[in-house]
Design a protein around this motif. Sequence first.
Motif, PDB file in Angstrom:
ATOM      1  N   VAL A 144       0.858  -1.190   0.000  1.00 44.97           N
ATOM      2  CA  VAL A 144       0.000   0.000   0.000  1.00 44.97           C
ATOM      3  C   VAL A 144       0.887   1.230   0.000  1.00 44.97           C
ATOM      4  O   VAL A 144       1.934   1.255   0.653  1.00 44.97           O
ATOM      5  N   HIS A 145       0.454   2.244  -0.727  1.00 48.47           N
ATOM      6  CA  HIS A 145       1.117   3.547  -0.696  1.00 48.47           C
ATOM      7  C   HIS A 145       0.155   4.537  -0.055  1.00 48.47           C
ATOM      8  O   HIS A 145      -1.018   4.587  -0.418  1.00 48.47           O
ATOM      9  N   LEU A 146       0.644   5.286   0.922  1.00 53.49           N
ATOM     10  CA  LEU A 146      -0.169   6.333   1.534  1.00 53.49           C
ATOM     11  C   LEU A 146       0.147   7.626   0.807  1.00 53.49           C
ATOM     12  O   LEU A 146       1.251   8.154   0.900  1.00 53.49           O
ATOM     13  N   GLY A 147      -0.822   8.112   0.060  1.00 51.70           N
ATOM     14  CA  GLY A 147      -0.622   9.262  -0.809  1.00 51.70           C
ATOM     15  C   GLY A 147      -0.993  10.575  -0.159  1.00 51.70           C
ATOM     16  O   GLY A 147      -0.717  10.824   1.023  1.00 51.70           O
ATOM     17  N   ALA A 148      -1.686  11.407  -0.919  1.00 46.53           N
ATOM     18  CA  ALA A 148      -2.019  12.768  -0.508  1.00 46.53           C
ATOM     19  C   ALA A 148      -2.763  12.794   0.824  1.00 46.53           C
ATOM     20  O   ALA A 148      -3.636  11.975   1.077  1.00 46.53           O
ATOM     21  N   GLY A 149      -2.394  13.745   1.661  1.00 46.92           N
ATOM     22  CA  GLY A 149      -3.108  13.991   2.907  1.00 46.92           C
ATOM     23  C   GLY A 149      -2.821  13.019   4.037  1.00 46.92           C
ATOM     24  O   GLY A 149      -3.488  13.064   5.065  1.00 46.92           O
ATOM     25  N   THR A 168       4.881   1.245   0.444  1.00 42.23           N
ATOM     26  CA  THR A 168       5.800   1.601  -0.633  1.00 42.23           C
ATOM     27  C   THR A 168       5.984   3.105  -0.721  1.00 42.23           C
ATOM     28  O   THR A 168       5.095   3.878  -0.356  1.00 42.23           O
ATOM     29  N   ALA A 169       7.142   3.505  -1.227  1.00 41.64           N
ATOM     30  CA  ALA A 169       7.445   4.928  -1.398  1.00 41.64           C
ATOM     31  C   ALA A 169       6.824   5.480  -2.676  1.00 41.64           C
ATOM     32  O   ALA A 169       6.519   6.668  -2.759  1.00 41.64           O
ATOM     33  N   GLU A 186      -0.099  -2.007  -4.670  1.00 41.93           N
ATOM     34  CA  GLU A 186      -1.350  -2.592  -5.131  1.00 41.93           C
ATOM     35  C   GLU A 186      -2.539  -1.683  -4.819  1.00 41.93           C
ATOM     36  O   GLU A 186      -3.573  -1.772  -5.461  1.00 41.93           O
ATOM     37  N   ALA A 187      -2.378  -0.819  -3.800  1.00 40.95           N
ATOM     38  CA  ALA A 187      -3.427   0.130  -3.425  1.00 40.95           C
ATOM     39  C   ALA A 187      -2.785   1.436  -2.977  1.00 40.95           C
ATOM     40  O   ALA A 187      -1.741   1.431  -2.333  1.00 40.95           O
ATOM     41  N   VAL A 188      -3.433   2.534  -3.343  1.00 37.57           N
ATOM     42  CA  VAL A 188      -2.976   3.877  -2.946  1.00 37.57           C
ATOM     43  C   VAL A 188      -4.122   4.543  -2.196  1.00 37.57           C
ATOM     44  O   VAL A 188      -5.216   4.721  -2.742  1.00 37.57           O
ATOM     45  N   ILE A 189      -3.863   4.900  -0.942  1.00 36.99           N
ATOM     46  CA  ILE A 189      -4.881   5.550  -0.110  1.00 36.99           C
ATOM     47  C   ILE A 189      -4.590   7.042  -0.090  1.00 36.99           C
ATOM     48  O   ILE A 189      -3.494   7.464   0.288  1.00 36.99           O
ATOM     49  N   ASP A 190      -5.569   7.848  -0.501  1.00 43.58           N
ATOM     50  CA  ASP A 190      -5.458   9.305  -0.461  1.00 43.58           C
ATOM     51  C   ASP A 190      -6.501   9.853   0.501  1.00 43.58           C
ATOM     52  O   ASP A 190      -7.681   9.492   0.420  1.00 43.58           O
TER      53      ASP A 190
END
Length: 164
Positions: free
Chosen positions: A36-41, A62-63, A69-73
């Motif tokens: 998982v990537h933790l994106g914006a905010g 992940t950076a 596999e998933a990006v949480i914004d």
Amino acid sequence: MKRRAALLSLSALALSACGFQLRGTGGRGVIPFKSVHLGAGTGGRLGTELRRYLRASDIELTAEPKNAEAVIDILSERQSRATISLNSQGRVRDYSIFYNVVFRVNDGSGRELIPSSTITLKRDLTFNESQVIAKEKEEEMLYRDMQSDVVQQILRRLSAVNRS
């Protein structure tokens, strides 16, 4: 001694038969992603809590979004309060605090897994002028608890994602 052990075993069996689970990774369900990537905010306290729970679930953070596999914004995060009632002198007696989070989840290529979703939580507080500092601390504690609740809800929704 044997009777106590038998009673304990029977109690554990009864609890497991009714679906009881201790709060922890088992109660959130299995997250269907390895990375998982933790994106914006996600740089604040909410993001910190999300990282902690994801790591506890053995999910790689992940950076780069393309490697996940998933990006949480987190699109928005807002705290507010509203007066519920006033006393006879016109001073606040009760109020509600609100915690509102809007988030979305995409896969690494940008395909939408969870569309923009809003989670709104509310807690009611009584106000006492003689205990202002204690009430401020109570409000801070309630906001932290609501952040934990939001993280749990995000993880439950993440575990329900159908990847087909």
